[in-house]
Design an enzyme around this catalytic site. Structure first.
Site, PDB file in Angstrom:
ATOM      1  N   SER A 121       0.844  -1.188   0.000  1.00 15.63           N
ATOM      2  CA  SER A 121       0.000   0.000   0.000  1.00 15.63           C
ATOM      3  C   SER A 121       0.883   1.242   0.000  1.00 15.63           C
ATOM      4  CB  SER A 121      -0.912   0.003   1.224  1.00 15.63           C
ATOM      5  OG  SER A 121      -1.706   1.161   1.273  1.00 15.63           O
ATOM      6  N   LYS A 153      -1.295  -1.035  -4.422  1.00 17.16           N
ATOM      7  CA  LYS A 153      -2.444  -0.237  -3.990  1.00 17.16           C
ATOM      8  C   LYS A 153      -1.970   1.192  -3.768  1.00 17.16           C
ATOM      9  CE  LYS A 153      -4.412  -0.341   0.273  1.00 17.16           C
ATOM     10  NZ  LYS A 153      -5.278  -0.848   1.365  1.00 17.16           N
ATOM     11  N   LYS A 169      -3.188   5.127  -2.642  1.00 10.77           N
ATOM     12  CA  LYS A 169      -4.211   5.957  -2.015  1.00 10.77           C
ATOM     13  C   LYS A 169      -4.555   7.125  -2.939  1.00 10.77           C
ATOM     14  CE  LYS A 169      -4.066   3.802   2.083  1.00 10.77           C
ATOM     15  NZ  LYS A 169      -5.209   3.191   2.775  1.00 10.77           N
ATOM     16  N   ASP A 194      -7.315   3.049  -3.463  1.00  8.70           N
ATOM     17  CA  ASP A 194      -8.001   3.081  -2.170  1.00  8.70           C
ATOM     18  C   ASP A 194      -8.357   4.523  -1.851  1.00  8.70           C
ATOM     19  OD1 ASP A 194      -8.967   2.741   0.364  1.00  8.70           O
ATOM     20  OD2 ASP A 194      -7.078   2.101   1.264  1.00  8.70           O
ATOM     21  N   GLU A 206     -11.332   0.804  -3.689  1.00 12.82           N
ATOM     22  CA  GLU A 206     -11.669   0.459  -2.303  1.00 12.82           C
ATOM     23  C   GLU A 206     -12.316   1.637  -1.589  1.00 12.82           C
ATOM     24  OE1 GLU A 206      -9.480  -1.360   1.687  1.00 12.82           O
ATOM     25  OE2 GLU A 206      -8.297  -0.841  -0.077  1.00 12.82           O
ATOM     26  N   ASP A 250     -14.426  -1.747   2.741  1.00 14.96           N
ATOM     27  CA  ASP A 250     -13.491  -1.884   3.861  1.00 14.96           C
ATOM     28  C   ASP A 250     -14.189  -1.380   5.118  1.00 14.96           C
ATOM     29  OD1 ASP A 250     -11.459  -1.623   5.743  1.00 14.96           O
ATOM     30  OD2 ASP A 250     -10.151  -0.399   4.509  1.00 14.96           O
ATOM     31  N   LYS A 262     -10.211  -6.951   7.632  1.00  9.87           N
ATOM     32  CA  LYS A 262      -9.198  -6.604   8.620  1.00  9.87           C
ATOM     33  C   LYS A 262      -9.658  -7.175   9.953  1.00  9.87           C
ATOM     34  CE  LYS A 262      -7.756  -2.369   6.287  1.00  9.87           C
ATOM     35  NZ  LYS A 262      -7.869  -0.893   6.247  1.00  9.87           N
ATOM     36  N   GLY A 276      -4.173  -4.143   5.619  1.00 10.62           N
ATOM     37  CA  GLY A 276      -3.147  -3.869   6.616  1.00 10.62           C
ATOM     38  C   GLY A 276      -3.436  -2.599   7.389  1.00 10.62           C
TER      39      GLY A 276
END
Length: 370
Positions: free
Chosen positions: A135, A161, A163, A189, A214, A239, A263, A291
């Site tokens: 990430s 991934k 952000k 994400d 996400e 998520d 998670k 994570g």
């Protein structure tokens, strides 16, 4: 087994570099390490709560309060023979899933060690190794992200991934695809940074062949996500919206997502994670393990759960050196081969505590007995 003692430690572990998302910037890991002991054996887990209440309503201080004043007093002195009993013990507690998860995970590790089986085997894991992704946080520039992508692809990570947030999205994804091509497994994400007003913008992401977007909308929403999913060809992954089996069931029935990120701390522990995994498997919804800046103990729990059969997408359990100069387990979590982590076969989580590092980073400690 009678639970004889619970130890709480608060650790402050510096990150190698700051990590930024749409809800904050972090420079150190504020970690709660939980040890649950019985008959000379100790099981370990850690809380994934952050020091601020921006990912969800929990934060490190509230987790400590719940553990000290509500959860630990219910557990110490109890006879626990199956880890699922811990989830049942705390069933009357509303939310506070990260606090519950930390204690429940330590009991899973304890009982697995006492029985001589790995945590993966106890959960029904079927893999001897798992593929993992990485990430990448929001950076100061697109070029900075591109440099990170280059490095992580060279290290062998099986999924990238990144952000995103309004103003740092289309240009970023376009640049990654232009530089690295369409074959790189790539996802975005959003950490709840968008609304339905952004549908025209989010539809632009369909052209880039992303694995998923996400949590683009509100952290507690499953209704608007269903509206958005009907507009997109790219799968939506939920998520923050999924905290329970019921949340997952409703999201699946509404068509709010095609993938779910699990998670352990967010859904209240390994027992509930396993139950959501099983529900998603029955409905053909793949899952993957997210994570939360875990130290090695938390990463070990993630590795075990990700060995289950419906975890078919590489998760975010990167190596220890991704974020930390020194980990609290030994050996440190590292690749068995590029982009792959071996699933431990030793009893429990399969890693030993690096006690020197634990002591070094401890800022407070308390022990609780019946």
């Amino acid at each position: 087994m009678k639970i004889e003692q619970v130890e709480l430690r608060r650790l402050h572990v510096p990150l190698k570099a700051p990590f930024e998302t749409s809800f904050g910037r972090f420079t150190f890991r504020d970690c709660i390490l939980v040890g649950v002991s019985s008959e000379g054996e100790t099981g370990y887990a850690e809380s994934v709560a952050m020091p601020t209440p921006y990912y969800n309503e929990e934060m490190t201080d509230t987790v400590i309060y719940l553990l000290k004043h509500f959860l630990i007093p219910q557990l110490v002195g109890q006879h626990i023979d199956k880890p699922e009993q811990t989830a049942e013990l705390f069933a009357s507690v509303r939310r506070n899933y990260m606090a519950i998860s930390a204690l429940e995970g330590a009991v899973w590790d304890l009982l697995c060690k006492a029985q001589g089986i790995s945590l993966s085997a106890a959960l029904g894991g079927t893999r001897s190794e798992i593929d993992v992704g990485v990430s990448i946080g929001i950076e100061s520039s697109v070029d900075h992200v591109l440099r990170n992508v280059t490095r992580f692809l060279e290290e062998g990570y099986k999924k990238i991934k990144v952000k995103i947030k309004p103003g740092f999205d289309i240009e970023l994804i376009d640049a990654i695809r232009t530089r690295f091509g369409a074959d790189v497994p790539l996802m975005a994400d959003a950490n709840s940074a968008y609304t339905l007003e952004h549908i025209p913008l989010l539809k632009q992401l369909d052209q880039y062949g992303l694995m998923m977007i996400e949590q683009p909308l509100a952290h507690d929403d499953i209704v608007d996500h269903a509206t958005l999913q009907r507009e997109l060809s790219t799968p939506i992954c939920l998520d923050e919206s999924i905290h329970s089996v019921e949340d997952a069931r409703k999201a699946i029935e509404l068509g709010s997502c095609r993938i779910i990120n699990l998670k352990i701390g967010r859904v209240g522990g390994l027992t509930h994670t396993k139950n959501i995994h099983d529900l998603c498997a029955r409905h053909g919804i793949p899952v993957w393990c997210g994570g939360m800046f875990e130290m090695g103990v938390g990463r070990a729990h993630n590795i075990a759960i990700a060995s289950m059969p419906n975890f078919t997408i590489p998760g975010d359990t990167s190596t220890s050196k991704r974020h930390f100069e020194e980990d609290i387990v030994e050996p440190a979590v590292d690749f068995s081969k590029p982009g792959t982590l071996a699933v431990p076969t030793k009893p429990g989580i399969g890693y030993d505590l690096n006690r020197k590092a634990v002591e070094k980073y401890t800022v407070s400690k308390e022990i609780f007995k019946p």
